[in-house]
Design a protein around this motif. Structure first.
Motif, short mmCIF file in Angstrom:
data_model
loop_
_atom_site.label_atom_id
_atom_site.label_comp_id
_atom_site.label_asym_id
_atom_site.label_seq_id
_atom_site.Cartn_x
_atom_site.Cartn_y
_atom_site.Cartn_z
N PHE A 51 -4.45 -4.85 -11.31
CA PHE A 51 -5.11 -3.55 -11.48
C PHE A 51 -4.79 -3.01 -12.88
N GLU A 52 -3.52 -3.14 -13.24
CA GLU A 52 -3.11 -2.63 -14.56
C GLU A 52 -3.75 -3.42 -15.69
N ARG A 53 -4.03 -4.70 -15.45
CA ARG A 53 -4.69 -5.53 -16.48
C ARG A 53 -6.22 -5.41 -16.42
N LYS A 96 4.64 15.88 -1.55
CA LYS A 96 3.44 16.71 -1.67
C LYS A 96 2.53 16.27 -2.84
N GLY A 97 1.24 16.18 -2.55
CA GLY A 97 0.26 15.84 -3.58
C GLY A 97 0.00 14.36 -3.74
N ASP A 98 0.81 13.54 -3.07
CA ASP A 98 0.76 12.08 -3.26
C ASP A 98 0.33 11.39 -1.98
N LEU A 99 -0.72 10.54 -2.11
CA LEU A 99 -1.30 9.90 -0.92
C LEU A 99 -0.94 8.42 -0.80
N HIS A 100 -0.15 7.90 -1.72
CA HIS A 100 0.22 6.48 -1.66
C HIS A 100 1.22 6.25 -0.53
N ASP A 101 0.90 5.30 0.34
CA ASP A 101 1.85 5.12 1.45
C ASP A 101 2.25 3.68 1.72
N ILE A 102 1.76 2.74 0.94
CA ILE A 102 2.08 1.34 1.26
C ILE A 102 3.58 1.08 1.05
N LEU A 144 12.55 9.90 0.08
CA LEU A 144 11.34 10.46 -0.54
C LEU A 144 10.67 9.39 -1.41
N SER A 145 9.34 9.29 -1.26
CA SER A 145 8.58 8.35 -2.06
C SER A 145 7.57 9.09 -2.93
N ALA A 146 7.41 8.65 -4.19
CA ALA A 146 6.37 9.19 -5.08
C ALA A 146 5.86 8.06 -5.96
N LEU A 148 3.18 8.81 -8.23
CA LEU A 148 2.50 9.44 -9.38
C LEU A 148 3.53 10.22 -10.19
N THR A 149 3.44 10.12 -11.50
CA THR A 149 4.36 10.91 -12.32
C THR A 149 4.15 12.41 -12.06
N THR A 150 2.91 12.76 -11.72
CA THR A 150 2.62 14.18 -11.48
C THR A 150 3.21 14.70 -10.17
N GLY A 177 9.97 4.72 -5.58
CA GLY A 177 8.55 4.69 -5.94
C GLY A 177 8.43 4.21 -7.37
N ALA A 178 7.29 3.60 -7.70
CA ALA A 178 7.16 2.91 -8.99
C ALA A 178 7.61 3.72 -10.22
N PRO A 179 7.28 5.02 -10.36
CA PRO A 179 7.67 5.70 -11.60
C PRO A 179 9.09 6.27 -11.58
N TYR A 193 18.97 6.09 -5.56
CA TYR A 193 17.66 5.61 -5.98
C TYR A 193 17.54 4.16 -5.56
N ALA A 194 16.34 3.77 -5.14
CA ALA A 194 16.14 2.36 -4.79
C ALA A 194 14.82 1.89 -5.38
N PRO A 195 14.85 0.77 -6.12
CA PRO A 195 13.61 0.28 -6.76
C PRO A 195 12.67 -0.44 -5.80
N ASP A 196 13.16 -0.90 -4.66
CA ASP A 196 12.27 -1.60 -3.72
C ASP A 196 12.78 -1.43 -2.29
N ALA A 197 12.01 -1.99 -1.36
CA ALA A 197 12.31 -1.74 0.05
C ALA A 197 13.65 -2.33 0.48
N ASN A 198 13.96 -3.50 -0.04
CA ASN A 198 15.23 -4.11 0.35
C ASN A 198 16.41 -3.31 -0.17
CO1 B1M Z 1 -2.96 4.71 -7.13
N1 B1M Z 1 -1.99 4.90 -8.81
N2 B1M Z 1 -3.93 6.37 -7.47
N3 B1M Z 1 -3.93 4.27 -5.53
N4 B1M Z 1 -2.12 2.99 -7.18
C1 B1M Z 1 -0.92 3.94 -9.09
C2 B1M Z 1 0.40 4.45 -8.58
C3 B1M Z 1 -0.99 3.83 -10.69
C4 B1M Z 1 0.32 3.42 -11.34
C5 B1M Z 1 -2.16 2.88 -11.09
C6 B1M Z 1 -2.36 2.79 -12.59
O1 B1M Z 1 -3.01 3.63 -13.15
N5 B1M Z 1 -1.80 1.78 -13.23
C7 B1M Z 1 -1.46 5.29 -11.07
C8 B1M Z 1 -0.34 6.31 -11.31
C9 B1M Z 1 -0.14 6.62 -12.77
C10 B1M Z 1 1.01 7.54 -12.95
O2 B1M Z 1 1.19 8.51 -12.30
N6 B1M Z 1 1.82 7.20 -13.94
C11 B1M Z 1 -2.32 5.66 -9.86
C12 B1M Z 1 -3.32 6.68 -9.86
C13 B1M Z 1 -3.57 7.35 -11.19
C14 B1M Z 1 -4.04 7.03 -8.70
C15 B1M Z 1 -5.13 8.10 -8.56
C16 B1M Z 1 -4.86 9.42 -9.31
C17 B1M Z 1 -6.45 7.43 -9.02
C18 B1M Z 1 -7.65 8.35 -9.07
O3 B1M Z 1 -8.08 8.83 -8.05
N7 B1M Z 1 -8.10 8.56 -10.29
C19 B1M Z 1 -5.20 8.33 -7.03
C20 B1M Z 1 -4.18 9.42 -6.58
C21 B1M Z 1 -4.34 9.80 -5.13
C22 B1M Z 1 -3.14 10.67 -4.68
O4 B1M Z 1 -2.11 10.15 -4.34
N8 B1M Z 1 -3.28 12.00 -4.73
C23 B1M Z 1 -4.77 6.97 -6.57
C24 B1M Z 1 -5.22 6.38 -5.38
C25 B1M Z 1 -4.89 5.10 -4.95
C26 B1M Z 1 -5.54 4.39 -3.75
C27 B1M Z 1 -5.91 5.35 -2.61
C28 B1M Z 1 -6.77 3.67 -4.26
C29 B1M Z 1 -4.45 3.30 -3.39
C30 B1M Z 1 -3.37 3.82 -2.39
C31 B1M Z 1 -3.58 3.27 -0.98
C32 B1M Z 1 -2.40 3.63 -0.10
O5 B1M Z 1 -1.28 3.80 -0.50
N9 B1M Z 1 -2.70 3.74 1.18
C33 B1M Z 1 -3.75 3.16 -4.75
C34 B1M Z 1 -2.97 2.02 -5.10
C35 B1M Z 1 -2.96 0.88 -4.12
C36 B1M Z 1 -2.21 1.97 -6.32
C37 B1M Z 1 -1.39 0.79 -6.92
C38 B1M Z 1 -2.38 -0.22 -7.50
C39 B1M Z 1 -0.49 0.05 -6.00
C40 B1M Z 1 0.49 0.94 -5.23
C41 B1M Z 1 1.09 0.10 -4.15
O6 B1M Z 1 0.75 0.24 -2.99
N10 B1M Z 1 1.96 -0.83 -4.55
C42 B1M Z 1 -0.56 1.52 -8.06
C43 B1M Z 1 -0.31 0.64 -9.28
C44 B1M Z 1 1.04 -0.03 -9.25
O7 B1M Z 1 1.95 0.38 -8.58
N11 B1M Z 1 1.20 -1.05 -10.05
C45 B1M Z 1 -1.28 2.79 -8.22
C46 B1M Z 1 2.58 -1.78 -3.65
C47 B1M Z 1 3.81 -1.16 -3.02
C48 B1M Z 1 4.43 -2.21 -2.15
O8 B1M Z 1 4.67 -0.81 -4.09
O9 B1M Z 1 4.35 1.68 -3.73
O10 B1M Z 1 5.66 0.80 -5.73
P1 B1M Z 1 5.26 0.67 -4.32
O11 B1M Z 1 6.55 0.68 -3.41
C49 B1M Z 1 7.68 -0.14 -3.67
C50 B1M Z 1 8.73 0.53 -4.56
O12 B1M Z 1 8.19 1.46 -5.48
C51 B1M Z 1 9.73 1.11 -3.60
O13 B1M Z 1 9.69 0.18 -2.52
C52 B1M Z 1 8.36 -0.29 -2.32
C53 B1M Z 1 8.39 -1.69 -1.78
O14 B1M Z 1 9.15 -2.57 -2.56
N12 B1M Z 1 9.54 2.43 -3.03
C54 B1M Z 1 10.60 3.13 -2.54
C55 B1M Z 1 8.41 3.14 -2.78
N13 B1M Z 1 8.72 4.29 -2.18
C56 B1M Z 1 10.05 4.31 -2.01
C57 B1M Z 1 10.87 5.26 -1.42
C58 B1M Z 1 12.22 5.01 -1.38
C59 B1M Z 1 12.77 3.85 -1.93
C60 B1M Z 1 11.97 2.89 -2.52
O15 B1M Z 1 12.95 5.97 -0.78
C61 B1M Z 1 14.12 5.73 -0.43
#
Ligand code: B1M
Length: 211
Positions: A51-53, A96-102, A144-146, A148-150, A177-179, A193-198
């Motif tokens: 996606f980023e590429r 709040k404000g963030d819909l990412h849940d995977i 807590l998970s986030a 988005l930088t916002t 969360g990624a950021p 802080y934890a960078p990933d699920a494990n």
């Molecule tokens: Co969004 N999105 N997205 N998105 N999305 C990102 C996050 C983004 C980096 C993509 C990009 O531009 N490169 C970017 C954010 C930029 C920023 O803020 N710096 C972005 C954006 C901009 C947006 C929208 C604003 C897009 C738009 O509408 N213009 C919008 C925002 C909606 C909102 O939230 N209000 C949006 C929407 C979406 C979809 C709905 C299309 C979809 C979400 C579907 C869903 O979650 N049900 C989506 C997706 C899929 C992504 C990317 C591609 C992948 C996220 C993901 O699921 N990763 C993402 C790009 C990226 O991350 N490279 C992106 C896989 C997941 C397994 O990883 O969530 O990082 P992650 O979780 C990891 C770790 O971070 C950690 O463990 C997990 C597993 O190892 N972790 C925790 C996570 N939470 C934790 C909590 C903890 C500990 C560890 O607590 C203890």
């Protein structure tokens, strides 16, 4: 079977194949946690990279996420069906404000798999909802998970709300969360802080003195 196909079909978003291969892997004795950590999580990381590429767009992301969630629906009950004693109670949500849940769902499932009882508040969770859940559930940890930088500042607002409600001494707060970074966790007064699920599981266990 070739387990790597689970990774490949998740990246390409072939939900029926991912489901079929996940069931086959389980039947062959592969551990649910291994399917998640070695194939599903790396597949979504690859999807994120593409996606980023600009090789993938939002539809591909959603299709891949759906394929992954289909497999997780099969794996989740098996992860929770553990003979471990509850290690503690965790209230988890995307702020709040963030819909990412995977990622949040993965952390939740891995914590469940490690024997924690989970109260999952879902996405777009306001600080007061975290406060109420901690009060009601007497949780040990708030996760807590986030993504988005916002929305990262909502993590601080949530910690402040726990403090204002007199609950901060009672619960550990772990964020991710990624950021998010360790530096940000330190800045806002999170306990971990934890960078990933494990590592979220490892950090939570450490914070509760279990590791
Ligand atoms: Co969004 N999105 N997205 N998105 N999305 C990102 C996050 C983004 C980096 C993509 C990009 O531009 N490169 C970017 C954010 C930029 C920023 O803020 N710096 C972005 C954006 C901009 C947006 C929208 C604003 C897009 C738009 O509408 N213009 C919008 C925002 C909606 C909102 O939230 N209000 C949006 C929407 C979406 C979809 C709905 C299309 C979809 C979400 C579907 C869903 O979650 N049900 C989506 C997706 C899929 C992504 C990317 C591609 C992948 C996220 C993901 O699921 N990763 C993402 C790009 C990226 O991350 N490279 C992106 C896989 C997941 C397994 O990883 O969530 O990082 P992650 O979780 C990891 C770790 O971070 C950690 O463990 C997990 C597993 O190892 N972790 C925790 C996570 N939470 C934790 C909590 C903890 C500990 C560890 O607590 C203890």
């Amino acid at each position: 079977m070739e387990l790597r196909q689970i990774y490949e079909y998740t990246v390409s978003g072939n939900a029926p194949k991912v489901k079929e291969l996940t069931e086959q892997a389980l039947a062959e004795g592969v551990a649910p946690g291994e399917i998640i950590s070695k194939y599903l999580i790396p597949a979504m990381a690859e999807v994120g990279d593409r996606f980023e590429r600009n090789e993938f767009y939002v539809p591909e992301l959603l299709i891949a996420a759906r394929a992954m969630q289909g497999a997780l629906a099969i794996l989740k009950p098996l992860l929770t069906d553990t003979d471990l004693k509850p290690a503690g109670k965790v209230v988890i949500g995307t702020v709040k404000g963030d819909l990412h849940d995977i990622g949040k769902n993965l952390v939740s499932m891995m914590l469940q798999g490690a024997g924690f009882e989970i109260v999952d508040l879902g996405v777009d969770v306001p600080p007061e909802k975290f406060v109420d859940a901690v009060k009601q559930s007497k949780a040990d940890v708030v996760a807590l998970s986030a993504l988005l930088t916002t929305t990262m500042p909502s993590m601080k607002t949530t910690i402040d709300a726990l403090q204002a409600a007199g609950l901060r001494e009672r619960v550990k707060v772990v964020i991710g969360g990624a950021p998010v970074t360790q530096r940000y966790a330190d800045e806002i007064g999170a306990d971990g802080y934890a960078p990933d699920a494990n590592s979220a599981v490892r950090r939570t266990r450490q914070l509760l003195g279990l590791a």
